[in-house]
Design an enzyme around this catalytic site. Structure first.
Site, mmCIF file in Angstrom:
data_model
loop_
_atom_site.group_PDB
_atom_site.id
_atom_site.type_symbol
_atom_site.label_atom_id
_atom_site.label_comp_id
_atom_site.label_asym_id
_atom_site.label_seq_id
_atom_site.Cartn_x
_atom_site.Cartn_y
_atom_site.Cartn_z
ATOM 1 N N GLY A 140 58.369 33.368 30.351
ATOM 2 C CA GLY A 140 59.556 34.202 30.130
ATOM 3 C C GLY A 140 60.784 33.585 30.755
ATOM 4 O O GLY A 140 60.749 33.122 31.892
ATOM 5 N N ASP A 155 59.669 38.172 37.977
ATOM 6 C CA ASP A 155 58.709 39.077 38.617
ATOM 7 C C ASP A 155 58.649 38.920 40.138
ATOM 8 O O ASP A 155 58.073 39.764 40.825
ATOM 9 C CB ASP A 155 57.314 38.869 38.025
ATOM 10 C CG ASP A 155 57.246 39.350 36.592
ATOM 11 O OD1 ASP A 155 58.057 40.234 36.232
ATOM 12 O OD2 ASP A 155 56.400 38.854 35.821
ATOM 13 N N MET A 177 61.088 45.855 33.855
ATOM 14 C CA MET A 177 59.960 44.934 33.771
ATOM 15 C C MET A 177 59.200 44.844 35.098
ATOM 16 O O MET A 177 59.624 45.411 36.113
ATOM 17 C CB MET A 177 60.455 43.563 33.330
ATOM 18 C CG MET A 177 60.827 43.526 31.848
ATOM 19 S SD MET A 177 61.501 41.910 31.372
ATOM 20 C CE MET A 177 61.180 41.888 29.610
ATOM 21 N N GLU A 201 57.306 48.908 34.162
ATOM 22 C CA GLU A 201 56.463 48.926 32.957
ATOM 23 C C GLU A 201 54.983 48.866 33.325
ATOM 24 O O GLU A 201 54.125 49.271 32.558
ATOM 25 C CB GLU A 201 56.810 47.750 32.036
ATOM 26 C CG GLU A 201 56.580 46.388 32.694
ATOM 27 C CD GLU A 201 56.786 45.190 31.770
ATOM 28 O OE1 GLU A 201 56.926 45.361 30.555
ATOM 29 O OE2 GLU A 201 56.829 44.057 32.302
ATOM 30 N N TYR A 243 64.538 42.880 27.384
ATOM 31 C CA TYR A 243 65.133 41.551 27.556
ATOM 32 C C TYR A 243 66.562 41.604 28.110
ATOM 33 O O TYR A 243 67.045 40.598 28.653
ATOM 34 C CB TYR A 243 65.164 40.792 26.224
ATOM 35 C CG TYR A 243 63.821 40.328 25.729
ATOM 36 C CD1 TYR A 243 62.741 40.159 26.594
ATOM 37 C CD2 TYR A 243 63.619 40.035 24.388
ATOM 38 C CE1 TYR A 243 61.512 39.729 26.131
ATOM 39 C CE2 TYR A 243 62.384 39.590 23.916
ATOM 40 C CZ TYR A 243 61.334 39.438 24.796
ATOM 41 O OH TYR A 243 60.114 39.003 24.336
#
Lengths: 420, 420
Positions: free
Chosen positions: B13, B144, B190, B247, B297
């Site tokens: 990502g 992350d 996210m 999420e 996104y």
């Protein structure tokens, strides 16, 4: 002209720049102390007047009021409360007059959209209908950009900028990953009946083939086959497909693709879930990996990337409303008039309120391409100037510094309370 | 040291600042022309190497490369392609060596997260395992923030800033309307397994009672009763409730609240739809009007509001990777080391790759409040410096000017193609 106090209220959905209009109203009123006394703001909009919950803005410092220029959302609170006609709910109008009289209010500034313009119109007629002398001026505001007369509505330019930038950024993300990952990305944006906000997503494109490849407008009846065919063709040609979809996207019969069943105080359906609906459709028909985003309130509160043009206009309209009041005007709305020249310019005009209320300005058909899936050069020409300039707020510790007002209430003078 | 070319690839990502690392790698390599020849970038990541699709970055102007510093997403394309072990797929490694040999590549810079560190580790061992001399350096990247050793991962600071600002802005919106409209707002962010991004939403709060009132972390098993009780209590006390939900929010048994059923190339479930799931829960149990947003996104590509600290660190790590290569190092990852002082400072350290690969750094339990619904002061202290500074991109016509590279491929030298 005897000195009267002013009432100001924010109405309906808030925007990134409605406080800039508040700033325009209050700062300008402070310059006219000989005719305008204090500015009282309705706590949570018009219901603040009905409940006699009036915020004394004179308690706020000069710098706090100036900070409204860079603070999103409604600093005094807003509400969704549509006043019925005088015939239907005379009690509410009598209450308003009672409160106005008790607090010597002679000016009414109402900062809202189409529904609010209707309320403002009714207040402007109180002198005639119920013998209470008041000047009511409507300060336009709506991210939906659907008010008539004004070239554009404050709040829209900033949403437009946010949506255009977000579309461009997300599209870069998808483009860089599409070979092995997400091929279809859907961004759901606001705009219940008019596709102005979705159209702004079109500004993300610079060249042929750039995202967004598909824009879904409420103005164009949704056609599943054509939509899927276009997605398929785009993925084949570009490797990916970016879609900007208005929450108001609807079937030919006028039903929304995604209704949640809830209705708000104005009787409008609460929408949501269009993006996942479209994503499911794409998956079922084409099997592509997808992602979707729903910007929701993020888009209309994104003061961090507000359009400078939008902020300037929001302030100027608040300022003009007060000037019009001082000139003795009633039942009008200052509006944005676009200059005729090739280079964008704007000035403040004036619209009669009875022709503004309850009228929705739809996108001209020539702003949408013939196939219904994108914007035309005419739309681009209209939209581009509205997102000009970056009106960055001040930052502290990496976070925008938005003002928090004291919002001190004026002591109540009436004995009776009023249930709204 | 004989002069060798370098291979650089973006993996997994993309982020708002991965291109800043690319900029660091390329600009620094250009300073070491005596030992590093050309920098070839993999078209769409590692599969570009396997397919012999090498982008010749020497064809890009100085200003284009410098523009990467302010351009989000992966300028050379990225991919989700996890290389299996040498035993499982020897053909892929042999192909890599073939391509590296054909193009005289002796340096391998891999810009990715945990899975990519594993690939980079395998490449770093090619000398030993397959007799091909290569130095492989991993350039950390992941929104992350779950990489071990490094104090934080480039990409995270900018997402954190975006989420914190968006939460504060949307919360102002909800607060101003809650009297008559939306009472519960949910922002889905996210973070599949670690709650770092959701935690960043906590930076929106300045005082007690400020939003977000609830943060849902993957680290804390979701408890419907406790969640609903907290929403109810918050709405009663504050008038509204703002929730930031990862999420990755999951039940006690480890199943996600919202699984879409799709899996990506790494075998991870594709998530989505948590926010509407929670909203439905709130509606069913409490009947409150709700709104929800899914940033998707938008959050990881939001270069328009990137953290200056994040951009600086991303660049510095790219720069350091090249310096380490020049020093003859292999199988390492430059990382961020936080200074000990009270005032935030950072420097570049070095981590052994075999201890980085496939290790996920979870949030320390003491970063989450005892009740599991918010962040502690320790978390705040850790997070705050990472969002410092606004690294605004340049604008033209109201839109950020992101660079578009030529991405010209090096002529192929191998006869055989390779199916990835």
């Amino acid at each position: 002209m005897s000195k009267k106090n002013a009432f100001y209220a924010q109405s309906g959905g808030v925007t990134a720049v409605i406080n800039a209009s508040a700033c325009g109203v209050i700062e300008t009123a402070r310059k006219h102390k000989s005719v305008i006394g204090k500015v009282y703001a309705g706590r949570n909009g018009i219901i603040g007047a009905l409940r006699e919950e009036l915020i004394d803005t004179s308690k706020e410092s000069r710098s706090a009021i100036h900070g409204l220029l860079t603070t999103p959302s409604g600093a005094f609170g807003s509400c969704r409360h549509k006043m019925k006609s005088i015939e239907e709910n005379r009690a509410e109008y009598e209450r308003l007059i009672e409160v106005f009289k008790a607090h010597n209010i002679g000016y009414f500034f109402y900062n809202g959209g189409g529904d609010s313009a209707d309320t403002c119109l009714k207040v402007s007629q109180l002198s005639e209908s119920m013998g209470y002398p008041i000047q009511a001026i409507h300060v336009p505001k709506t991210i939906d950009n659907d008010l008539p007369f004004t070239d554009n509505s404050p709040g829209f330019g900033s949403v437009a900028k946010y949506v255009a930038i977000s579309t461009r950024e997300a599209a870069l993300d998808v483009a860089s990953m599409c070979e092995t990952s997400t091929k279809v990305f859907i961004l759901e944006v606001m705009g219940r009946h008019a596709g102005w906000i979705a159209a702004a997503g079109g500004l993300a494109a610079q060249e042929d083939g750039d995202a967004p490849h598909i824009i879904l407008f409420p103005e164009i009846a949704f056609n599943r086959e054509k939509f899927i065919a276009r997605v398929k063709r785009t993925v084949k040609k570009q490797g990916y497909c970016v879609i900007v979809a208005s929450e108001g996207t609807q079937h030919k019969d006028g039903t929304f693709l995604a209704e949640s069943g809830l209705k708000d105080a104005f009787g409008h359906s609460q929408l949501g879930g269009l993006a996942p609906t479209l994503a499911q459709m794409v998956k079922d028909e084409l099997g592509h990996k997808y992602h979707w985003a729903v910007a929701d309130y993020l888009q209309r509160s994104a003061r961090h990337i507000a359009s400078q043009t939008d902020v300037d206009q929001a302030f100027a309209l608040g300022e003009a409303a007060v000037e019009m009041a001082v000139q003795g005007k009633n039942s009008v709305m200052p509006c944005i008039v676009r200059g005729k020249g090739k280079r964008y310019s704007w000035s403040i005009g004036e619209a009669p309120l009875d022709q503004v209320a309850n009228v929705e300005k739809m996108m001209p058909r020539n702003f949408i391409t013939r196939d219904g899936f994108n914007i035309t050069d005419a739309a681009r020409e209209y939209l581009q100037p509205l997102i000009q300039g970056e009106a960055y707020p001040p930052y502290k510790n990496g976070m925008p510094q938005y003002v928090k007002l004291k919002n001190q209430l004026v002591p109540k003078k009436l004995k009776k309370s009023f249930k709204v």
